[in-house]
Design an enzyme around this catalytic site. Structure first.
Site, PDB file in Angstrom:
ATOM      1  CB  THR A  27      -0.896   0.044   1.262  1.00  0.00           C
ATOM      2  OG1 THR A  27      -0.068   0.253   2.412  1.00  0.00           O
ATOM      3  CG2 THR A  27      -1.681  -1.243   1.447  1.00  0.00           C
ATOM      4  CB  ALA A  56       1.752  -0.402   6.529  1.00  0.00           C
ATOM      5  CB  ILE A  82       7.916  -0.251   8.352  1.00  0.00           C
ATOM      6  CG1 ILE A  82       7.376  -0.992   9.592  1.00  0.00           C
ATOM      7  CG2 ILE A  82       7.678   1.250   8.442  1.00  0.00           C
ATOM      8  CD1 ILE A  82       5.873  -0.962   9.758  1.00  0.00           C
ATOM      9  CE  LYS A  83       5.712   0.845  -0.713  1.00  0.00           C
ATOM     10  NZ  LYS A  83       4.517   1.106  -1.539  1.00  0.00           N
ATOM     11  CB  ILE A  84      11.201   3.691   5.401  1.00  0.00           C
ATOM     12  CG1 ILE A  84      10.531   2.976   6.567  1.00  0.00           C
ATOM     13  CG2 ILE A  84      11.992   4.928   5.799  1.00  0.00           C
ATOM     14  CD1 ILE A  84      11.020   3.306   7.915  1.00  0.00           C
TER      15      ILE A  84
END
Ligand code: G3P
Length: 212
Positions: A27, A56, A82-84
């Protein structure tokens, strides 16, 4: 190449997941905003539908916000990744989260150097945005090829996610060059399934069957 769906829409994720080939979900803030729903609730529902990495994204740009948001998101389900974005703060957050055992997906990757640095900082995944590179007048697949080649050469554990896929040939080329994963919007997945000769073949079989 594993297939992820790039979506925050529960109906389309379910429809795609029911076909069996979906191994994960990505996402981003734009996709989540389109749903006008509570972010954490959407993520919980996605995690119940697909047993695989669910990316996310954090919104904060400073290191402390990234870590705080990452910990909140990671607490939702063990599959949450975790998308960073790759920035100086982002790389620092990726490094810290890796030490804490929280998986990350380095996003908004537009160069091989960004991908290599994110991998060396401890990202579990890197996401080159090949469609947006094309939009900018450069060659997105060439970037993907560079990243896959570099990661193979140094036997890096970080997996490459071909992201910002715009059409079926992006997926074919990504698979040809050995991308570990492609994250694909449902509209493109539908185009990958369909072939006019399959439809024509079904029609002919049914016609012949009727005339037997
Ligand atoms: O989710 C990340 C990426 O796939 C976004 O794609 O089409 O907005 O460039 P796009």
């Amino acid at each position: 190449m594993r297939i992820f769906i790039d979506s925050a829409n529960i109906e389309e994720i379910k429809e795609a997941a029911d076909m069996g080939f979906i191994a994960g979900v990505t996402t981003n803030p734009s996709l989540v905003a389109k749903e006008h729903r509570d972010y954490h609730q959407v993520l919980k529902e996605i995690c119940a539908l697909v047993d695989g990495p669910i990316s996310a994204e954090v919104i904060g740009l400073d290191y402390e916000s990234m870590i705080r948001e990452a910990q909140e998101l990671a607490a939702i389900h063990p599959n949450v990744v975790i998308k960073i974005p790759v920035t100086e703060n982002g790389l620092r957050a990726i490094h810290t989260l890796n030490l804490k055992g929280i998986k990350t997906n380095a996003t908004l990757v537009f160069s091989a150097n960004q991908a290599l640095l994110a991998a060396r900082s401890g990202a579990s995944f890197v996401s080159p945005f090949i469609g947006r590179v094309d939009d900018n007048g450069n060659d997105g697949l060439a970037l993907l090829h560079d990243i896959v080649t570099i990661f193979d050469q140094y036997l890096l554990d970080t997996e490459v996610i071909a992201a910002s896929i715009r059409h079926p040939m992006h997926a074919v080329e990504a698979a040809r060059m050995g991308s570990h994963i492609a994250t694909i919007p449902f509209s493109v997945i539908k185009l990958m399934i369909k072939h006019p000769l399959t439809d024509a073949g079904i029609e002919k079989f049914l016609q012949d069957w009727k005339n037997k």
